[in-house]
Design an enzyme around this catalytic site. Sequence first.
Site, PDB file in Angstrom:
ATOM      1  N   LEU A  53       0.814  -1.210   0.000  1.00 30.64           N
ATOM      2  CA  LEU A  53       0.000   0.000   0.000  1.00 30.64           C
ATOM      3  C   LEU A  53       0.858   1.274   0.000  1.00 30.64           C
ATOM      4  O   LEU A  53       1.882   1.362   0.672  1.00 30.64           O
ATOM      5  CB  LEU A  53      -0.924   0.008   1.218  1.00 30.64           C
ATOM      6  CG  LEU A  53      -1.857  -1.200   1.345  1.00 30.64           C
ATOM      7  CD1 LEU A  53      -2.753  -1.045   2.572  1.00 30.64           C
ATOM      8  CD2 LEU A  53      -2.701  -1.383   0.085  1.00 30.64           C
ATOM      9  N   HIS A  54       0.373   2.255  -0.748  1.00 32.49           N
ATOM     10  CA  HIS A  54       1.013   3.563  -0.819  1.00 32.49           C
ATOM     11  C   HIS A  54      -0.049   4.640  -0.637  1.00 32.49           C
ATOM     12  O   HIS A  54      -1.223   4.339  -0.379  1.00 32.49           O
ATOM     13  CB  HIS A  54       1.764   3.720  -2.146  1.00 32.49           C
ATOM     14  CG  HIS A  54       0.938   3.395  -3.357  1.00 32.49           C
ATOM     15  ND1 HIS A  54      -0.125   4.172  -3.772  1.00 32.49           N
ATOM     16  CD2 HIS A  54       1.009   2.367  -4.237  1.00 32.49           C
ATOM     17  CE1 HIS A  54      -0.663   3.656  -4.856  1.00 32.49           C
ATOM     18  NE2 HIS A  54       0.007   2.556  -5.162  1.00 32.49           N
ATOM     19  N   HIS A  57      -3.435   4.267  -2.464  1.00 29.90           N
ATOM     20  CA  HIS A  57      -4.398   3.386  -1.796  1.00 29.90           C
ATOM     21  C   HIS A  57      -5.017   4.078  -0.582  1.00 29.90           C
ATOM     22  O   HIS A  57      -6.225   4.007  -0.353  1.00 29.90           O
ATOM     23  CB  HIS A  57      -3.711   2.102  -1.302  1.00 29.90           C
ATOM     24  CG  HIS A  57      -3.164   1.228  -2.379  1.00 29.90           C
ATOM     25  ND1 HIS A  57      -1.811   1.037  -2.546  1.00 29.90           N
ATOM     26  CD2 HIS A  57      -3.764   0.467  -3.318  1.00 29.90           C
ATOM     27  CE1 HIS A  57      -1.605   0.199  -3.552  1.00 29.90           C
ATOM     28  NE2 HIS A  57      -2.776  -0.155  -4.038  1.00 29.90           N
TER      29      HIS A  57
END
Length: 306
Positions: A53-54, A57
């Site tokens: 996730l970044h 997201h």
Amino acid sequence: MQRNSGKTITELIKSRINLTMEIIRTIHDMTEFSSRQRGRGAVMGFVPTMGALHEGHLSLVRKSVKENQVTIVSVFVNPVQFNNPDDFKMYPRTEEEDFRKLAAEGVDAVFAPMAEEIYPDGLDKPGKTYELGKAAEVMEGIHRPGHFQGVARIVDLLFRIVRPKRAYFGEKDFQQIAVIRNMIKNEGIDVEIVACPIKRADDGLALSSRNSLLTPEMRKVAPEIHATLKYSVDYSKEHSVKATHDTVVEHLDAIPGMRVEYFEIVDARTLAPIEEWEESPWIVGCITVYCGDVRLIDNITYRLPN
């Protein structure tokens, strides 16, 4: 799986990072959690992800938390949507860090099953064939055979397991959103698809889990994708569709280590290629570029309806 302490791996993760967020591994437990929330009248938002996730997201997660009483996020690297086995193996997996981030954003539950849970009959058994429309037959549909059938298969399963009111997707995957909308319409699935703007790094590169696979050298030049697209918007005001297309491709292909797989300028509603700017009031350019061995996608809007 058990350790000597008697705790499961999931329990150890929760205790190690002090989680109150539910970590759900089975379809049975996920459907029970969802049923309990619906039973008390809660409106549920859902963010399907493949993990790593970044900020892109997390922007979807924040919107869901804001707009719904309960937010559920799935973390599942879906093997059936990878037409390249090496791409599947390379895809980054950072489960524990993903859980930390989701808990910090106020997510109520994360659904993180194993592949055997989702596909108990094995990955080789053919799945259902979905009617996805013309939107699935262009661009990614050409270059990644079977990809959208794999996407539709997992999204259909997840929607039926979680049964959310709303589901959140990033517009970086512009074509995927169109395909999913076709799928839920044809399958009669009652869920609202919420498309959210692309999140970018300070240098313009569209945030992607794959960015972590870029070499330092490729990470320096990867922002040229967005810079070139952005330049081409102004260029398009005085030039034809073909000239705009060719300028983008020629510029990016001239950069060492970069190769355009495709660039299409399309009607944003149908994803059909256009030849003249007057053909549609809403026009988007969709691109896929190899930066070294890493495949990156992006898009930009050329025309919007008044």
